[in-house]
Scaffold this active site. Structure first.
Site, PDB file in Angstrom:
ATOM      1  N   CYS A   4      39.883  -4.688  -6.704  1.00 58.34           N
ATOM      2  CA  CYS A   4      39.754  -5.743  -7.714  1.00 58.34           C
ATOM      3  C   CYS A   4      39.705  -5.125  -9.116  1.00 58.34           C
ATOM      4  O   CYS A   4      39.191  -4.031  -9.303  1.00 58.34           O
ATOM      5  CB  CYS A   4      38.527  -6.612  -7.550  1.00 58.34           C
ATOM      6  N   ARG A  17      44.165   0.166  -8.552  1.00 62.96           N
ATOM      7  CA  ARG A  17      42.932  -0.018  -7.790  1.00 62.96           C
ATOM      8  C   ARG A  17      43.176  -0.691  -6.446  1.00 62.96           C
ATOM      9  O   ARG A  17      42.325  -0.654  -5.563  1.00 62.96           O
ATOM     10  CB  ARG A  17      41.931  -0.860  -8.605  1.00 62.96           C
ATOM     11  N   TRP A  69      41.386  -8.053  -4.435  1.00 62.39           N
ATOM     12  CA  TRP A  69      41.570  -7.397  -3.133  1.00 62.39           C
ATOM     13  C   TRP A  69      40.705  -8.193  -2.167  1.00 62.39           C
ATOM     14  O   TRP A  69      39.480  -8.204  -2.276  1.00 62.39           O
ATOM     15  CB  TRP A  69      41.110  -5.948  -3.226  1.00 62.39           C
ATOM     16  N   ASN A  95      34.373  -9.005  -9.368  1.00 62.30           N
ATOM     17  CA  ASN A  95      34.611  -7.906  -8.427  1.00 62.30           C
ATOM     18  C   ASN A  95      33.348  -7.728  -7.604  1.00 62.30           C
ATOM     19  O   ASN A  95      32.257  -7.788  -8.169  1.00 62.30           O
ATOM     20  CB  ASN A  95      34.843  -6.575  -9.158  1.00 62.30           C
ATOM     21  N   GLY A  96      33.496  -7.464  -6.317  1.00 69.50           N
ATOM     22  CA  GLY A  96      32.318  -7.203  -5.492  1.00 69.50           C
ATOM     23  C   GLY A  96      32.110  -8.302  -4.466  1.00 69.50           C
ATOM     24  O   GLY A  96      33.017  -9.087  -4.183  1.00 69.50           O
ATOM     25  N   GLU A 115      43.712  15.931   6.654  1.00 74.45           N
ATOM     26  CA  GLU A 115      44.093  15.370   5.359  1.00 74.45           C
ATOM     27  C   GLU A 115      45.614  15.137   5.291  1.00 74.45           C
ATOM     28  O   GLU A 115      46.066  14.116   4.773  1.00 74.45           O
ATOM     29  CB  GLU A 115      43.621  16.315   4.238  1.00 74.45           C
ATOM     30  N   LYS A 125      47.272  11.478   4.616  1.00 72.33           N
ATOM     31  CA  LYS A 125      48.226  11.210   3.530  1.00 72.33           C
ATOM     32  C   LYS A 125      49.446  10.490   4.081  1.00 72.33           C
ATOM     33  O   LYS A 125      49.918   9.510   3.508  1.00 72.33           O
ATOM     34  CB  LYS A 125      48.706  12.508   2.855  1.00 72.33           C
ATOM     35  N   GLU A 163      48.653   6.766   5.308  1.00 74.62           N
ATOM     36  CA  GLU A 163      48.292   5.735   4.325  1.00 74.62           C
ATOM     37  C   GLU A 163      49.451   5.323   3.432  1.00 74.62           C
ATOM     38  O   GLU A 163      49.497   4.173   2.996  1.00 74.62           O
ATOM     39  CB  GLU A 163      47.051   6.115   3.515  1.00 74.62           C
ATOM     40  N   HIS A 172      43.397  19.482  25.173  1.00 75.53           N
ATOM     41  CA  HIS A 172      42.399  18.613  25.789  1.00 75.53           C
ATOM     42  C   HIS A 172      42.776  17.138  25.688  1.00 75.53           C
ATOM     43  O   HIS A 172      41.927  16.275  25.832  1.00 75.53           O
ATOM     44  CB  HIS A 172      41.021  18.859  25.153  1.00 75.53           C
ATOM     45  N   LYS A 203      41.861   1.799  -4.480  1.00 76.38           N
ATOM     46  CA  LYS A 203      41.536   3.123  -5.019  1.00 76.38           C
ATOM     47  C   LYS A 203      40.033   3.399  -4.968  1.00 76.38           C
ATOM     48  O   LYS A 203      39.613   4.471  -4.597  1.00 76.38           O
ATOM     49  CB  LYS A 203      42.056   3.245  -6.449  1.00 76.38           C
TER      50      LYS A 203
END
Ligand code: F6R
Length: 617
Positions: free
Chosen positions: A2, A27, A75, A101-102, A490, A494, A497, A513, A612
């Site tokens: 947001c 964001r 968002w 926002n929130g 990582e 990347k 996403e 395994h 973000k």
């Protein structure tokens, strides 16, 4: 997650708000809206599911007519992305508009109360409840003014918020408030800006007030900025800060995407992270945050690193570094798990919270818990003055510069750089890292920006070619050992996403395994195999993959023979001590993910569903 933009002044509020929303696109969001207050004091609202461009399509007639207004990128949390759920939301009487926002956690109870009093709701959002609560307080207490009604309402809600509110009967007045979500007020010459961060207004002013937790402000051209505490209305003297952010830092600078720009910025960002801290000629690492509390670290029972996502991967590498060089036991935890599993924390523990944004709700909540239990809290944040940076006992900024691509790249390598400095500094201080080794390691660290630059120039074109062969792939496996196991995690994160290809990272030895069952001629496996770091064992793992016809993309040191002979694709990186190899090896993996995503036509800088800074739990 947001974004809020607000404006009052002499310029076209529509342009300022729309351009500001574009600066906040990084964001992450799924809908956008705007409200402007006209000379007749009427509020004009446009909002839509989709992107800022979709909002412009339906609202361009508003351009050039207004000097005050606010906008929002949403968002979705409460309610699907839709026109109705987009912000701004209006109160039942149509006079009050809010962007938020929130999350308002007790919205349901308040909604029930308001519904019983006859209020109706058009959306499924918690935000519409809050704007109607403001109307309710104004009707209940006709003697109070609009800012007071906002304050009353905010005292009734719990959760996290940054809000901006307009009222038709209070022309020229913007009321803002903050708890758990950032909000900055830009101070111009006869104009004020409001935004979730300074990027929407940095081209107009370098002066800003970062609203503190639990504070609200009433902003108007006539009376300036009046800041109060939300709980008891105490007046607060504003603290005006000079912004260090430049326009250049938040523009693409000729690159197609922010992510590519940020990957290429890494030689500089790593250097900036070390600047003033690593003094090779004097043979010292200067870190006031560590030095001032060195006894806390030295006497710590253990260090607990808490973080999420990419920052958690950096934490895992931090564990290897600190245990190897400083010999202090380290545990690494997902902030979200740590918080809810009733962990044992004592005042002998040191907690390191790692967060690029400094706003991640899970990390924030975990460190608050650790603080309550008496642990010493050290922060590693990129965003200066962010919420996490403010509540830690001490810390180090990464100084990587603004990271705008949603997928973290330069912030990750900057986090690794800080963790390396901490490990070496503590190791030197407590005698586990002898002077000769320390001197040789810091000289090598000093040269890492150069190594990264070499990797960028030697692998950039080659990786574009490799990426073309994997555009239609559905799965990827990433393997590494030791320090490069988290680097494999990582690399996989990347890729998934930004390209939406399913990818998993594993310690290479764990492959047998379970994941080995997945390997056939259609499975690409990225294997990080530098010379220093269990190379012989990795060779065996590569043989196991080869025997099952997996497609091997090997990241090896220059001049490598054994792994390279078995690999289908070979990406060469310079040889370094093992502890530095995740920094150097991560760079080609970032490029690989980037180009695969670009060739698949994905929105690399704003991948679907991602934000973000993740300011909700
Ligand atoms: C991945 C990514 C996320 C973040 C995570 C934590 O590329 O960016 O996994 O690392 O959301 O964010 P911060 O570091 O801001 O706390």
């Amino acid at each position: 997650m947001c974004g809020i933009v607000g404006y009052t002044g002499f310029q076209d509020a529509y342009d300022i708000v729309i351009n500001g929303l574009r600066r906040l696109e990084y964001r992450g969001y799924d809908s956008a809206g705007i409200v402007l207050e006209g000379p007749d004091n009427k509020l004009e609202v446009e909002k839509t599911k989709g992107k800022v461009d979709d909002l412009v399509n339906i609202s361009k007639d508003l351009k050039g007519k207004f000097n005050i207004g606010m906008g929002h990128t949403r968002w979705a949390t409460h309610g699907v992305p839709s026109d109705r759920n987009s912000h701004p939301h209006l109160s039942n009487n149509g006079k009050i508009a809010i962007v938020h926002n929130g999350i308002i956690e007790n919205y349901d109870t308040i909604k029930t109360m308001l519904t019983e009093k006859g209020y109706t709701f058009k959306s499924e959002t918690d935000t519409e409840v809050l704007v109607n609560l403001i109307q309710y307080f104004m009707e209940l207490n006709p003697e109070i003014d609009f800012p007071t009604a906002v304050r009353y309402a905010l005292n009734e809600v719990y959760g996290a918020y940054a809000i901006t509110v307009l009222h038709e009967d209070y022309p020229g007045v913007l009321v803002v408030g903050r708890l758990g979500s950032p909000l900055a007020i830009g101070i111009g010459d006869k104009e004020y800006f409001i935004a979730s961060d300074a990027s929407p207004f940095v081209e107009f002013t370098k002066e800003a007030i970062y609203l503190e937790e639990g504070h609200m402000a009433t902003i108007s051209l006539e009376n300036g900025v009046d800041i109060r505490t939300i709980n008891d209305n105490s007046k607060i003297e504003p603290e005006i800060q000079q912004l260090k952010l430049s326009l250049e830092q938040i523009e693409k600078g000729g690159y197609e995407h922010f992510m590519l720009k940020e990957i290429f910025e890494q030689p500089k960002s790593i250097h900036d992270t070390m600047r003033g801290r690593l003094l090779v000629e004097e043979g010292v690492i200067k870190m006031a945050g560590i030095w001032d509390h060195v006894e806390r670290f030295k006497n710590a029972n253990r260090i607990i690193i808490i973080a999420c996502g990419t920052s958690w991967h950096a934490g895992l590498i931090g564990e290897y570094l600190i245990e190897e060089y400083a010999r202090i036991p380290v545990e690494v935890e997902y902030a979200s798990e740590f918080r809810y599993r009733n962990p044992i924390i004592t005042d002998k523990d040191v907690v390191i919270a790692i967060s690029q944004s400094g706003e991640t709700a899970d990390t924030m909540a975990a460190l608050k818990l650790a603080k309550e239990k008496g642990a010493f809290i050290y922060g590693i944040c990129n965003v200066v003055d962010s919420s996490i940076a403010r509540i830690t006992d001490a810390g180090s900024y990464t100084h990587a510069g603004p990271e705008i691509g949603v997928a973290s790249t330069k912030a990750f390598t900057a986090q690794l750089t800080i963790l390396t400095l901490i490990a070496f500094k503590l190791g030197k201080h407590n005698g586990n890292l002898g002077n000769a080794d320390f001197m040789s390691l810091i000289a090598e660290l000093d040269a890492i920006p150069k190594r990264v630059e070499e990797v960028l120039s030697s692998t950039h074109e080659q990786i574009q070619q490799i990426a073309k062969d994997f555009v239609s792939t559905s799965n990827f496996l990433y393997l590494g050992r030791g320090y490069n196991y988290p680097a494999a995690l990582e690399g996989a994160l990347k890729l998934k996403e930004i390209s939406y290809i399913h990818a998993e990272g594993y310690p290479a030895a764990e492959m047998k395994h379970g994941p080995i069952a997945l390997i056939d001629e259609n499975m690409p496996i990225v294997i990080i195999a530098p010379k220093k770091g269990h190379y012989d064992k990795i060779v065996s793992n590569v043989q196991e993959i080869k025997a099952r016809k997996g497609k091997i993309i090997a990241v090896v040191n220059k001049g490598d023979r054994q792994v390279s002979e078995m690999a289908d694709y070979v990406i060469e990186i310079p040889e370094t001590s093992e502890c530095f190899s995740p920094i150097v090896a991560s760079v080609p993996l970032q490029l690989l993910a980037y180009y695969i995503a670009v060739y698949r036509g994905a929105n690399v800088d704003q991948p679907r569903n991602l934000a973000k800074s993740v300011t909700v739990e």
